[in-house]
Design a protein around this motif. Sequence first.
Motif, PDB file in Angstrom:
ATOM      1  N   THR A 125       0.821  -1.203   0.000  1.00 11.16           N
ATOM      2  CA  THR A 125       0.000   0.000   0.000  1.00 11.16           C
ATOM      3  C   THR A 125       0.858   1.257   0.000  1.00 11.16           C
ATOM      4  N   SER A 126       1.930   1.264   0.779  1.00 16.09           N
ATOM      5  CA  SER A 126       2.795   2.445   0.820  1.00 16.09           C
ATOM      6  C   SER A 126       3.310   2.808  -0.568  1.00 16.09           C
ATOM      7  N   MET A 127       3.779   1.813  -1.320  1.00 18.04           N
ATOM      8  CA  MET A 127       4.337   2.101  -2.641  1.00 18.04           C
ATOM      9  C   MET A 127       3.243   2.470  -3.636  1.00 18.04           C
ATOM     10  N   ARG A 179      11.912   8.002  -0.620  1.00 14.14           N
ATOM     11  CA  ARG A 179      11.446   8.696   0.578  1.00 14.14           C
ATOM     12  C   ARG A 179      10.679   7.748   1.496  1.00 14.14           C
ATOM     13  N   TRP A 180       9.879   6.857   0.900  1.00 10.36           N
ATOM     14  CA  TRP A 180       9.166   5.861   1.715  1.00 10.36           C
ATOM     15  C   TRP A 180      10.164   4.974   2.460  1.00 10.36           C
ATOM     16  N   TYR A 181      11.116   4.404   1.736  1.00  9.58           N
ATOM     17  CA  TYR A 181      12.040   3.426   2.311  1.00  9.58           C
ATOM     18  C   TYR A 181      12.983   4.065   3.327  1.00  9.58           C
ATOM     19  N   THR A 222       3.584   5.608   5.349  1.00 12.00           N
ATOM     20  CA  THR A 222       3.509   4.310   6.033  1.00 12.00           C
ATOM     21  C   THR A 222       2.350   4.333   7.020  1.00 12.00           C
ATOM     22  N   ALA A 223       1.929   3.147   7.432  1.00 10.88           N
ATOM     23  CA  ALA A 223       0.763   3.037   8.305  1.00 10.88           C
ATOM     24  C   ALA A 223       1.019   3.626   9.691  1.00 10.88           C
ATOM     25  N   HIS A 224       2.209   3.392  10.222  1.00  8.09           N
ATOM     26  CA  HIS A 224       2.534   3.862  11.573  1.00  8.09           C
ATOM     27  C   HIS A 224       3.912   4.499  11.630  1.00  8.09           C
ATOM     28  N   ARG A 230       1.960  -2.881  -6.268  1.00  7.21           N
ATOM     29  CA  ARG A 230       1.771  -1.433  -6.149  1.00  7.21           C
ATOM     30  C   ARG A 230       1.171  -0.806  -7.406  1.00  7.21           C
ATOM     31  N   SER A 231       0.873  -1.632  -8.411  1.00 10.20           N
ATOM     32  CA  SER A 231       0.654  -1.126  -9.761  1.00 10.20           C
ATOM     33  C   SER A 231      -0.730  -0.543 -10.012  1.00 10.20           C
ATOM     34  N   LEU A 232      -1.679  -0.740  -9.120  1.00  8.94           N
ATOM     35  CA  LEU A 232      -3.057  -0.317  -9.403  1.00  8.94           C
ATOM     36  C   LEU A 232      -3.183   1.168  -9.753  1.00  8.94           C
TER      37      LEU A 232
END
Length: 329
Positions: free
Chosen positions: A65-67, A91-93, A99-101, A142-144
């Motif tokens: 979900t994050s990606m 930036r996410w990684y 992120t969720a938490h 993550r492709s949706l």
Amino acid sequence: MQSENPNNLLLDSRVKGGIFGLAIGDALGVPVEFIHREKITRSPVRGMQGYGTHNQPPGTWSDDTSMALCILESVTKIGWNIDDQAMRFVRWYKEAHLTAHDAVFDIGIATAQAIDRIAAGYAPLEAGSRDENSNGNGSLMRSLPAAVYCAVTCGDEKLVEEVANSSAITHAHPRSRLGCVIHAFLISELLKSKRIDAALIGAAKRVESVLESCILFSDMKQELQHYHSILYDNLELAESSEIRSSGYVVDTLEAAVWCLLTSSGFEECVLKAVNLGDDTDTVGAVAGGLAGIYWGYESIPSEWIETLAKHEMIGAMAEEFVGVLNCSQ
């Protein structure tokens, strides 16, 4: 077993359903990731639960979900830009963005290696592995948002190019890129209010046509054989024992499509996906995304949405994304 696709649903409901469906399928699968089917069958998932494999509270979503949200944010803020998508992955990684938490607790090896290369200065389209052994589901999961955006704004050849490029940021082998392309064409067909079986036929024809007519995609054309059961067989007739739910990109897409074909509603589809065991969060995310597009946002149990971590943020991002799509039509 598939029910009629509600053909009166607006694009807004299908897109929002797809985004929330992905996150909810992911969150349902997180606590039981890596648990084998035989064990999960004895105590099946029936709703949102917590802790388990990753010791996370109920409603926690993972890297899937994050990606996906990174892509969603990118196309909403600046339009289609592979470099920007890649930097949001960094930036996410590195900073736990989206992120969720506010912490990263799950990432695949190929994805981590590719993002490390980007952070070190590699061009995004040179970062993803092209090795045949690097055909995990880390780009499909993550492709949706990429699929939806390209389905609404691109012609078929451009859709193939851009969805394949988005995959290549982390997974550049033609088999992984083709899996994302097939997924995108299926989403494009479902957005037209088609039944699942008709959508699969339409997706197969469009994939064949583009890969046949454009020599630039010859490497993906050679990989079509690996997706034969999804595109050409009566997958809905398969028994659950024939469906593999591993982290291999082909297995994940096949399992998600089988769940969609053999279910009569959103809840049945995502629970069936998660209860296949093994790579539960990603099979759940891909199946949930497809189910949300097919049956719409209103089909998702409200208690699941309310339990979902940062559901208000996801809702706001989805609404903004829908606004961009509506303006592009």
